[in-house]
Design a protein around this motif. Sequence first.
Motif, PDB file in Angstrom:
ATOM      1  N   ARG A 161       0.902  -1.142   0.193  1.00 54.74           N
ATOM      2  CA  ARG A 161      -0.119   0.096   0.021  1.00 54.74           C
ATOM      3  C   ARG A 161       0.901   1.272   0.000  1.00 54.74           C
ATOM      4  O   ARG A 161       2.143   1.033   0.494  1.00 54.74           O
ATOM      5  CB  ARG A 161      -0.955  -0.029   1.175  1.00 54.74           C
ATOM      6  N   TRP A 162       0.415   2.259  -0.400  1.00 51.62           N
ATOM      7  CA  TRP A 162       1.211   3.622  -0.472  1.00 51.62           C
ATOM      8  C   TRP A 162       1.927   3.708   0.830  1.00 51.62           C
ATOM      9  O   TRP A 162       2.992   4.591   0.421  1.00 51.62           O
ATOM     10  CB  TRP A 162       0.198   4.714  -1.149  1.00 51.62           C
ATOM     11  N   TRP A 163       1.029   3.887   1.753  1.00 53.08           N
ATOM     12  CA  TRP A 163       1.863   4.106   3.207  1.00 53.08           C
ATOM     13  C   TRP A 163       2.663   3.177   3.961  1.00 53.08           C
ATOM     14  O   TRP A 163       3.036   3.602   4.808  1.00 53.08           O
ATOM     15  CB  TRP A 163       0.425   4.272   3.950  1.00 53.08           C
ATOM     16  N   ILE A 164       2.945   2.074   3.202  1.00 57.55           N
ATOM     17  CA  ILE A 164       3.977   1.311   3.962  1.00 57.55           C
ATOM     18  C   ILE A 164       5.387   1.903   3.823  1.00 57.55           C
ATOM     19  O   ILE A 164       6.212   1.618   4.795  1.00 57.55           O
ATOM     20  CB  ILE A 164       3.825  -0.158   2.968  1.00 57.55           C
ATOM     21  N   PRO A 165       6.059   2.170   2.628  1.00 57.77           N
ATOM     22  CA  PRO A 165       7.280   2.900   2.742  1.00 57.77           C
ATOM     23  C   PRO A 165       7.459   3.964   3.919  1.00 57.77           C
ATOM     24  O   PRO A 165       8.375   3.841   4.526  1.00 57.77           O
ATOM     25  CB  PRO A 165       7.463   3.681   1.433  1.00 57.77           C
ATOM     26  N   PRO A 166       6.529   5.081   3.788  1.00 61.75           N
ATOM     27  CA  PRO A 166       6.757   5.837   4.891  1.00 61.75           C
ATOM     28  C   PRO A 166       6.523   5.266   6.330  1.00 61.75           C
ATOM     29  O   PRO A 166       7.399   5.840   7.417  1.00 61.75           O
ATOM     30  CB  PRO A 166       5.608   7.205   4.634  1.00 61.75           C
ATOM     31  N   LEU A 167       5.692   4.407   6.468  1.00 65.76           N
ATOM     32  CA  LEU A 167       5.552   3.900   7.995  1.00 65.76           C
ATOM     33  C   LEU A 167       6.880   2.892   8.083  1.00 65.76           C
ATOM     34  O   LEU A 167       7.295   2.995   9.309  1.00 65.76           O
ATOM     35  CB  LEU A 167       4.487   2.964   7.954  1.00 65.76           C
ATOM     36  N   ALA A 168       7.341   2.289   7.160  1.00 65.80           N
ATOM     37  CA  ALA A 168       8.655   1.312   7.160  1.00 65.80           C
ATOM     38  C   ALA A 168       9.806   2.673   7.834  1.00 65.80           C
ATOM     39  O   ALA A 168      10.497   2.151   8.742  1.00 65.80           O
ATOM     40  CB  ALA A 168       9.072   0.776   6.042  1.00 65.80           C
ATOM     41  N   ILE A 169       9.928   3.711   7.264  1.00 65.82           N
ATOM     42  CA  ILE A 169      11.058   4.549   7.750  1.00 65.82           C
ATOM     43  C   ILE A 169      10.793   5.223   8.775  1.00 65.82           C
ATOM     44  O   ILE A 169      11.673   5.139   9.846  1.00 65.82           O
ATOM     45  CB  ILE A 169      11.128   5.882   6.432  1.00 65.82           C
ATOM     46  N   LEU A 170       9.523   5.425   9.247  1.00 65.80           N
ATOM     47  CA  LEU A 170       8.990   5.966  10.763  1.00 65.80           C
ATOM     48  C   LEU A 170       9.483   4.743  11.866  1.00 65.80           C
ATOM     49  O   LEU A 170      10.169   5.256  12.776  1.00 65.80           O
ATOM     50  CB  LEU A 170       7.667   6.155  10.773  1.00 65.80           C
ATOM     51  N   VAL A 171       8.958   3.722  11.553  1.00 64.62           N
ATOM     52  CA  VAL A 171       9.279   2.454  12.503  1.00 64.62           C
ATOM     53  C   VAL A 171      10.937   2.222  12.760  1.00 64.62           C
ATOM     54  O   VAL A 171      11.159   2.021  13.693  1.00 64.62           O
ATOM     55  CB  VAL A 171       8.485   1.373  12.244  1.00 64.62           C
ATOM     56  N   PHE A 172      11.463   2.305  11.445  1.00 69.57           N
ATOM     57  CA  PHE A 172      13.033   2.023  11.465  1.00 69.57           C
ATOM     58  C   PHE A 172      13.597   3.191  12.371  1.00 69.57           C
ATOM     59  O   PHE A 172      14.638   2.969  13.026  1.00 69.57           O
ATOM     60  CB  PHE A 172      13.372   2.048  10.205  1.00 69.57           C
ATOM     61  N   ALA A 173      13.248   4.557  12.120  1.00 73.13           N
ATOM     62  CA  ALA A 173      13.948   5.608  12.757  1.00 73.13           C
ATOM     63  C   ALA A 173      13.585   5.609  14.477  1.00 73.13           C
ATOM     64  O   ALA A 173      14.472   5.601  15.253  1.00 73.13           O
ATOM     65  CB  ALA A 173      13.427   6.909  12.287  1.00 73.13           C
ATOM     66  N   VAL A 174      12.319   4.971  14.685  1.00 70.82           N
ATOM     67  CA  VAL A 174      12.035   4.904  16.136  1.00 70.82           C
ATOM     68  C   VAL A 174      12.975   3.884  16.881  1.00 70.82           C
ATOM     69  O   VAL A 174      13.402   4.100  17.852  1.00 70.82           O
ATOM     70  CB  VAL A 174      10.458   4.897  16.386  1.00 70.82           C
ATOM     71  N   LEU A 175      12.763   2.452  15.994  1.00 72.43           N
ATOM     72  CA  LEU A 175      13.561   1.458  16.780  1.00 72.43           C
ATOM     73  C   LEU A 175      15.088   1.925  16.637  1.00 72.43           C
ATOM     74  O   LEU A 175      15.837   1.380  17.711  1.00 72.43           O
ATOM     75  CB  LEU A 175      13.277   0.385  16.016  1.00 72.43           C
ATOM     76  N   LEU A 176      15.584   2.603  16.019  1.00 74.51           N
ATOM     77  CA  LEU A 176      17.014   2.836  15.783  1.00 74.51           C
ATOM     78  C   LEU A 176      17.306   3.872  16.966  1.00 74.51           C
ATOM     79  O   LEU A 176      18.410   3.668  17.454  1.00 74.51           O
ATOM     80  CB  LEU A 176      17.382   3.231  14.574  1.00 74.51           C
ATOM     81  N   SER A 177      16.232   4.719  17.213  1.00 76.45           N
ATOM     82  CA  SER A 177      16.611   5.606  18.339  1.00 76.45           C
ATOM     83  C   SER A 177      16.803   4.932  19.681  1.00 76.45           C
ATOM     84  O   SER A 177      17.639   5.197  20.331  1.00 76.45           O
ATOM     85  CB  SER A 177      15.775   6.787  18.322  1.00 76.45           C
ATOM     86  N   PHE A 178      15.977   3.888  19.950  1.00 78.99           N
ATOM     87  CA  PHE A 178      15.927   3.326  21.066  1.00 78.99           C
ATOM     88  C   PHE A 178      17.064   2.320  21.020  1.00 78.99           C
ATOM     89  O   PHE A 178      17.932   2.118  22.069  1.00 78.99           O
ATOM     90  CB  PHE A 178      14.594   2.236  21.114  1.00 78.99           C
TER      91      PHE A 178
END
Length: 351
Positions: A42-59
């Motif tokens: 779905r169109w929203w999967i790439p931005p969601l993947a980037i957001l989740v990756f950034a959050v998990l990487l921060s932790f």
Amino acid sequence: MTPAPSVWAWPPPRPVRRSRFARAEIPEGESYHRLARTPLFRWWIPPLAILVFAVLLSFLWIGVVVVMTIVAILGGGGLAPDSARVGEIAGLAFGLSSMALLIPLALFIARVVQWRSAGSLISVDGRVRWRWMGVCLLVALMLAGTCAALVPMLPFHSADDAAVEATSAGTRAGVQVLLAALTVIVLLVPLQSAAEELTMRGLVMQLVGSLGSEHGEGAFSRVMRSPWPAILAGGTLFAALYASTHPGHVWTTASLVVFGAAMSWLTLRTGGLEAAIGLHVVNSLFQFTRCALEGRLSEVGTGVVIGAGLPVGADTPLTLLLTVAQVGLYVTVVLWCLRRFGPATRSAVHA
């Protein structure tokens, strides 16, 4: 002739229930960079993947900083006046471990956020092709060893570099500390190198490659379906991050662009990350080992993936020249091996 009576199973078989969140299979007949464009995309999967990756990487980085701070407080003294500090080895281990944790992070993004097979992040076969990986490692090892042997003999290998090597050789760490450092390097550097390739060449390329619609006739879809945006993104992102923290290292940045773009193209051409991981692992092992032998673990930087024979931290035209030569030879030999051993370059088409 009387037909045989029909036999009915009792109780009747229950229909197979499929979860709406079940993983999508690898798309059929696609190049590596398009494997994230599954039927569940779905169109929203790439931005969601980037957001989740950034959050998990921060932790992840917060946890690493906390652990390293505790270790620095509790210890870190030297075992002997001329020994490498235990704190440096601990810092090396934590640094490599934190990078290695990008492997489960990238696989999590592929499997959970993008709802697809995690193996599709590795190759068009959905798995590590170990025979092909061995071939690539052997080629990389031969080229890296040749570079490491020839670079010190080049006429433009500076006298200052030779002086540094001679000085370092006289101040090597004690045997116990050296063995500890080499153990950390052998165990963790391959994981660190594979993690960087899974992220830069795998996740980034496939995120970009998933943006173009299969049947879209617009300019955006046509451009994004081509491999070049994915190659450009996967090949230059790391160099851009390096340049932002080392603005004066022009030659090293250019070398990272050459290395990254070549490995991105080779990933697409071979249908998987094995070739990129092979060269990355071998170059990193050479440079980390050299730093350990010279007692210079604190000088290990982000440019270790290029030029197995270069002094660590070198930023000279030799950096770019050696990278172009080594990468060019590696790509040439790997393509020859590709024609000979023939791993798949596109995902399978099921009958």
